[in-house]
Every structure is written in C-alpha cells, then in structure tokens.
Design an enzyme around this catalytic site. Sequence first.
Site, PDB file in Angstrom:
ATOM      1  N   CYS A 267      36.711 -29.872 -38.829  1.00  0.00           N
ATOM      2  CA  CYS A 267      37.996 -29.461 -38.240  1.00  0.00           C
ATOM      3  C   CYS A 267      39.142 -29.510 -39.246  1.00  0.00           C
ATOM      4  CB  CYS A 267      38.296 -30.363 -37.041  1.00  0.00           C
ATOM      5  SG  CYS A 267      39.948 -30.138 -36.360  1.00  0.00           S
TER       6      CYS A 267
ATOM      7  N   SER B 267      34.479 -32.488 -25.930  1.00  0.00           N
ATOM      8  CA  SER B 267      33.910 -31.811 -27.098  1.00  0.00           C
ATOM      9  C   SER B 267      32.683 -32.574 -27.541  1.00  0.00           C
ATOM     10  CB  SER B 267      34.941 -31.759 -28.226  1.00  0.00           C
ATOM     11  OG  SER B 267      36.058 -31.034 -27.795  1.00  0.00           O
ATOM     12  N   LEU B 268      31.520 -32.007 -27.248  1.00  0.00           N
ATOM     13  CA  LEU B 268      30.266 -32.727 -27.489  1.00  0.00           C
ATOM     14  C   LEU B 268      29.692 -32.397 -28.873  1.00  0.00           C
ATOM     15  CD1 LEU B 268      28.986 -34.718 -25.576  1.00  0.00           C
ATOM     16  CD2 LEU B 268      27.664 -32.864 -24.575  1.00  0.00           C
TER      17      LEU B 268
ATOM     18  N   CYS C 236      45.415 -35.398 -36.917  1.00  0.00           N
ATOM     19  CA  CYS C 236      44.521 -36.099 -35.991  1.00  0.00           C
ATOM     20  C   CYS C 236      43.760 -37.165 -36.756  1.00  0.00           C
ATOM     21  CB  CYS C 236      43.548 -35.118 -35.348  1.00  0.00           C
ATOM     22  SG  CYS C 236      42.477 -35.893 -34.118  1.00  0.00           S
TER      23      CYS C 236
ATOM     24  N   SER D 248      41.366 -31.452 -23.417  1.00  0.00           N
ATOM     25  CA  SER D 248      40.115 -31.522 -24.186  1.00  0.00           C
ATOM     26  C   SER D 248      40.117 -32.790 -25.043  1.00  0.00           C
ATOM     27  CB  SER D 248      40.018 -30.285 -25.078  1.00  0.00           C
ATOM     28  OG  SER D 248      38.898 -30.360 -25.926  1.00  0.00           O
TER      29      SER D 248
HETATM   30  N1  SAH Z   1      40.949 -33.225 -30.212  1.00  0.00           N
HETATM   31  C1  SAH Z   1      40.513 -32.563 -29.061  1.00  0.00           C
HETATM   32  C2  SAH Z   1      41.292 -31.287 -28.758  1.00  0.00           C
HETATM   33  C3  SAH Z   1      41.645 -30.432 -29.940  1.00  0.00           C
HETATM   34  S1  SAH Z   1      40.303 -29.642 -30.764  1.00  0.00           S
HETATM   35  C4  SAH Z   1      39.024 -32.267 -29.136  1.00  0.00           C
HETATM   36  O1  SAH Z   1      38.443 -32.453 -30.193  1.00  0.00           O
HETATM   37  O2  SAH Z   1      38.460 -31.888 -28.120  1.00  0.00           O
HETATM   38  C5  SAH Z   1      39.838 -28.392 -29.596  1.00  0.00           C
HETATM   39  C6  SAH Z   1      38.442 -27.833 -29.775  1.00  0.00           C
HETATM   40  O3  SAH Z   1      38.347 -27.045 -30.973  1.00  0.00           O
HETATM   41  C7  SAH Z   1      37.393 -28.926 -29.922  1.00  0.00           C
HETATM   42  O4  SAH Z   1      36.288 -28.638 -29.099  1.00  0.00           O
HETATM   43  C8  SAH Z   1      37.037 -28.826 -31.389  1.00  0.00           C
HETATM   44  O5  SAH Z   1      35.786 -29.350 -31.646  1.00  0.00           O
HETATM   45  C9  SAH Z   1      37.155 -27.366 -31.653  1.00  0.00           C
HETATM   46  N2  SAH Z   1      37.277 -26.995 -33.067  1.00  0.00           N
HETATM   47  C10 SAH Z   1      37.903 -27.654 -34.043  1.00  0.00           C
HETATM   48  N3  SAH Z   1      37.805 -26.990 -35.209  1.00  0.00           N
HETATM   49  C11 SAH Z   1      37.104 -25.854 -34.957  1.00  0.00           C
HETATM   50  C12 SAH Z   1      36.690 -24.746 -35.748  1.00  0.00           C
HETATM   51  N4  SAH Z   1      36.975 -24.675 -37.042  1.00  0.00           N
HETATM   52  N5  SAH Z   1      35.986 -23.757 -35.149  1.00  0.00           N
HETATM   53  C13 SAH Z   1      35.707 -23.816 -33.819  1.00  0.00           C
HETATM   54  N6  SAH Z   1      36.086 -24.826 -33.015  1.00  0.00           N
HETATM   55  C14 SAH Z   1      36.775 -25.845 -33.579  1.00  0.00           C
HETATM   56 FE1  SF4 Z   2      40.856 -34.227 -33.920  1.00  0.00          FE
HETATM   57 FE2  SF4 Z   2      39.758 -32.567 -32.112  1.00  0.00          FE
HETATM   58 FE3  SF4 Z   2      39.934 -31.865 -34.722  1.00  0.00          FE
HETATM   59 FE4  SF4 Z   2      38.245 -33.766 -33.983  1.00  0.00          FE
HETATM   60  S1  SF4 Z   2      38.175 -31.602 -33.374  1.00  0.00           S
HETATM   61  S2  SF4 Z   2      39.636 -33.864 -35.757  1.00  0.00           S
HETATM   62  S3  SF4 Z   2      39.389 -34.776 -32.379  1.00  0.00           S
HETATM   63  S4  SF4 Z   2      41.631 -32.212 -33.328  1.00  0.00           S
END
Ligand code: SAH
Ligand code: SF4
Length: 347
Positions: A117, A214-215, A110, A191
């Site tokens: 993340c 995702s806020l 991504c 999402s």
């Molecule tokens: N890129 C999109 C969808 C994929 S991520 C987005 O960001 O919405 C899906 C969800 O997982 C998002 O809300 C993201 O913030 C959350 N997420 C990512 N890494 C995480 C982690 N280590 N623990 C909990 N939630 C996480």
């Molecule tokens: Fe990409 Fe969603 Fe991960 Fe942010 S949380 S890096 S947008 S996959």
Amino acid sequence: MSIGITDLLPDELAEALELKVYQARQLFRWIHAKQVFDLNAMTDLSKSMREELRERVTLPQIQPVQTLDSRESEATRKYLFELHDGATVEAVAIPEGERLTLCLSSQVGCAVRCTFCATGLSGFVRSLSPGEIVEQALHLLHGRDLRGRTPNIVFMGMGEPFRNYDAVVKAIRMLMRKDGLNIGARKITVSTAGDVPGIERFSAQKWQVRLSVSLHAANDTLRSELVPLNRKYPLARLMDAVRAYCDAAGRQVTFEWTLIQGVNDSLKDAQELASLIRGLRAFVNLIPYNRVDGLTCEPSSPEVCKAFAARLEAAGVNATLRRERGGDINAACGQLRARQIARPEGA
Ligand code: SAH
Ligand code: SF4
C-alpha cells in the site's frame, strides 16, 4: 484560538460560539447541506454575526490543491487536500452508473504499513479531525450534478479508520444528519485492516453503517506478511470479532481481497478463503491491485481474477470482481500524495 466549525455538531456550535440553537442549525445547514464555506453568502445570519464569526472560526479547514480526472467517460476525480499544518490527504469521487462513491481518508499516512500500500509506505503523520473528514465529502460534492443519485461513502482512502475511531464516528454522525448531507447509514462503509478493538466497538453501535474487513490472505503466515496488524490480531481473533459483529446485529460483512499476482491469487488461496468465511453472512469484494511507485507488486491478470472469483462462487461464496477504476490517475489512495511528496521542492 480559532474554532474549526466543521468539527462541531449544531449543539456544540451553539455552545462554542454562543449562538442560539436555531442560528447554529442555520450555520450547520449552510455548510453541510449546501456546501457553502463563505460566511458572506450565509444571508440569513446577520451581518454583524457573520463578521464576528469570521474573527473566531476557521472555515474551511482543508483546501483542494490538486484534482485529477481519469479518462473514463464519466470521470473518476481525485482530490489532493492541504490541511492547516501543510499535511496532505487524498479523496476520490467515483461515478459508476447509478452510483456515486466518495472515498474518504481518515488519517494522514497510516501506521499499519501493509506491504502493498502506497499510504503505508509513506508512514504515519497524524489522525484527521471530524471536520477534516467531513469536509472531504463536502468538497467532493460541491457544485456536482448528482443526477438524482445519493452518494455512497467509503472509508477506503488513506489511514486506518479504527485507529481514529472517535473522529470517524463523529464524522459519520454528521454525514447522516438530516440537516447535513443526509446520507443513510446503509450507504456508508468503514473499511478496516482488522483492528479488533475497533470492530468490537463498532459492533456495539446502534446503527446500520456497514463494515468491511480487508483480508487479502486467509492464513496467518501470508496475512502477517501483507498486513502487519495480523501479528497483533491473528485470523482466529479477527474472525471471532467479525462473527460477533454479524451475530450482534444480524448484519452482513464485506471482505476486501486485493488480487496481487503470484501472492494471493491462486485457486488454493480462493479455497482457503471460502473455508475461512464459511457460515458467515459475508460478501467478498475482489479488487485488482493498482500498481504503486516504488513497490514491486503486480496486478493479477484478468483471467486469473475471473478464475479466482469463479472458484469462490463454486464454493458458495458471494463475490464480485471490481473493475479497476481510475488506474490512470493513481486512484489507489496514497499514490497521488506519495508523488507530491517525492517531487523535489518547487517542481
Ligand atoms: N486502512 C483501511 C482502509 C483504507 S485502505 C483498510 O486497509 O481497509 C482501503 C482498501 O484499499 C483496503 O482494502 C486496501 O487493502 C486496499 N488497497 C491499498 N492499496 C491498494 C492498491 N495499491 N491496490 C488495490 N487496493 C489497495
Ligand atoms: Fe493502512 Fe489500509 Fe494501507 Fe494497510 S491498506 S497501510 S491499513 S491504509
């Protein structure tokens, strides 16, 4: 060139493979409704046709190379898939009471690079084709006893779905088809990290597929730090787009808030969130952070999570605190793949 048939809708199959429409529909039904990938097993297609197809098509396009089950009573199962070019993506099947949720990836890696993340950490490789997306759901459901449940689909795996808009929309159309998995629009959620052009296009779709944003932060300083896309589309613009989405269709939006210890989990953060979304038909999903190798973020304690949820409720916000699922199998998407990549050759 070999044709990835799961990329195509029945009409397109008929054209690309010079089939009669009814034959294309049969082929589509075998793959999508019955999750059969072996052309030999498609007994209502003639033998000669199956042989000809074998020469011309790639089926399946993705192969499961690893599965991991969590220790919960009905296990959360995580899959690592290898694509034709050797790239890998993850998907997860999460059973929870009456629900079975399939979490799908839309991209390899991504480019948004949120600081907490695992997927962002690994950088961006490429977007997935519609078939590579749909096949994740087909594999996850293959041979599974659904016990009367219809699955929910969430695009919360690897990648930013609105950065691969057309393929994601086509994949959703396939998932919804009556002669395919037949999943209702309201059971599908996309999402986004806040890609405003994507939200605007999505608002114009005449369907009831759900939107989740995702806020994670309700002020621009913190949000730009956590979700770098916020520098391009700051909260004022994002919230305008979300408001237009809710108005256009009378739909409800979900906000995701991953609770990270000492970062966005104070009562002040909760209050700020409540003020930001006041007046919207919104629902907040609170997710305890899943630890990621190589990152220093920590999950908030259960007490802090509960207090955060209680403050939102007191401010009139509908909020649910999700239980962490599959923590022992690195269920936060991107983590299994990150481990695979980090592992030395042949280990
Ligand atoms: N890129 C999109 C969808 C994929 S991520 C987005 O960001 O919405 C899906 C969800 O997982 C998002 O809300 C993201 O913030 C959350 N997420 C990512 N890494 C995480 C982690 N280590 N623990 C909990 N939630 C996480
Ligand atoms: Fe990409 Fe969603 Fe991960 Fe942010 S949380 S890096 S947008 S996959």
